[in-house]
Design an enzyme around this catalytic site. Structure first.
Site, mmCIF file in Angstrom:
data_model
loop_
_atom_site.group_PDB
_atom_site.id
_atom_site.type_symbol
_atom_site.label_atom_id
_atom_site.label_comp_id
_atom_site.label_asym_id
_atom_site.label_seq_id
_atom_site.Cartn_x
_atom_site.Cartn_y
_atom_site.Cartn_z
ATOM 1 N N ASN A 79 -9.958 -3.095 -7.252
ATOM 2 C CA ASN A 79 -9.161 -2.002 -7.555
ATOM 3 C C ASN A 79 -9.671 -1.522 -9.115
ATOM 4 O OD1 ASN A 79 -6.053 -3.106 -6.525
ATOM 5 N ND2 ASN A 79 -7.385 -1.389 -5.586
ATOM 6 N N ASP B 217 0.745 -1.168 0.018
ATOM 7 C CA ASP B 217 0.054 0.048 0.022
ATOM 8 C C ASP B 217 0.756 1.340 -0.095
ATOM 9 O OD1 ASP B 217 -2.319 1.270 -0.085
ATOM 10 O OD2 ASP B 217 -2.967 0.987 1.991
#
Length: 256
Positions: free
Chosen positions: A73, A25
């Site tokens: 995503n 991340d």
């Protein structure tokens, strides 16, 4: 537990995780802090992938799973998703050869049907090229979600019940687990998430039941060998109970 409170315990074969899973991340925030386009962060993150793979292989980790692209995503801006697909294709063309030279096996988990036929072919080719390698297994989770994994496993089990191969009373935890994406690999011992976020974000939900969690404030493009070694040392200092008491664990160790 964050990296700032990790114990300085030497990592050895006795306290080394067999399987490390990482939520990579912070690529976008890394790029934004440098006034760069988001894709620049993803490109920089490839260097961290390389460094972490090399470190884990050298330290004797058997399995490394990287959360590269979640099923959620796809909701990101179309330009970013397209750039990520191009970057994935590039990595399959260039990095897989390095994995093969270093005796590392590649596995890709997730729903591949959403990817282009060309990308699906490259995935299959990369897996085939490295399938007999033995130093370490690198698992890339792409278009993957923990809920999807449990759902697809449940469908397989339900189909066997419908076919008369199983009865409902035959179904146990082990039955369902055997139909998950990486049922042949050890469960993750350590899950790392970078960039200061402290949640699992639909990653390996079944698998993380007893996994040790480690959260780093470092953005993924800056997470390299020193940070990976720090995470391994933090894990080495943990006591894993699996529902037992400290006294039970000490008694078992005394008997070994």
């Amino acid at each position: 537990m964050t990296e700032s409170v990790s114990a300085e315990v030497p990592v050895s074969a006795d306290n080394r995780p067999r399987h490390v899973a990482i939520i990579m991340d912070g690529n976008n925030r890394w790029a934004k802090a440098r006034r760069l386009a988001g894709v620049a962060g993803h490109k920089a993150g490839v260097n961290s992938v390389r460094a972490v793979v090399e470190t884990c292989a050298r330290e004797g980790v058997e399995v490394l799973t990287l959360f590269a692209f979640s099923s959620e995503n796809w909701r990101r801006p179309k330009e970013e998703v397209s750039a990520l697909m191009r970057l994935f294709m590039f990595a399959l063309e260039r990095e897989v050869k390095k994995l093969h030279r270093n005796n590392i096996r590649l596995r890709i988990i997730g729903d591949r049907s959403a990817f282009s036929p060309t990308l699906q072919d490259r995935m299959a080719q990369a897996e085939e090229l490295t399938r007999h390698n033995t130093l370490m297994t690198l698992v890339i989770a792409a278009n993957y979600g923990g809920q999807w994994d449990i759902t697809q496993a449940t469908r397989q089990v339900a189909a066997k019940v419908q076919a008369g191969v199983l009865t409902p009373s035959d179904i146990t935890d082990a039955t369902l687990q055997a139909h998950l994406s990486i049922s042949d690999l050890p469960m993750p011992d350590l899950m790392i998430r970078t960039a200061g976020e402290q949640r699992v974000s639909n990653f390996m939900l079944w698998h993380l039941a007893y996994t040790e969690l480690y959260f780093s404030d470092i953005y993924w493009p800056d997470f390299r060998e020193p940070q990976m070694l720090e995470a391994l040392r933090a894990y080495a200092g943990r006591q894993r109970r699996f529902g037992q008491t400290d006294d039970q664990i000490q008694s078992r160790r005394a008997q070994q």
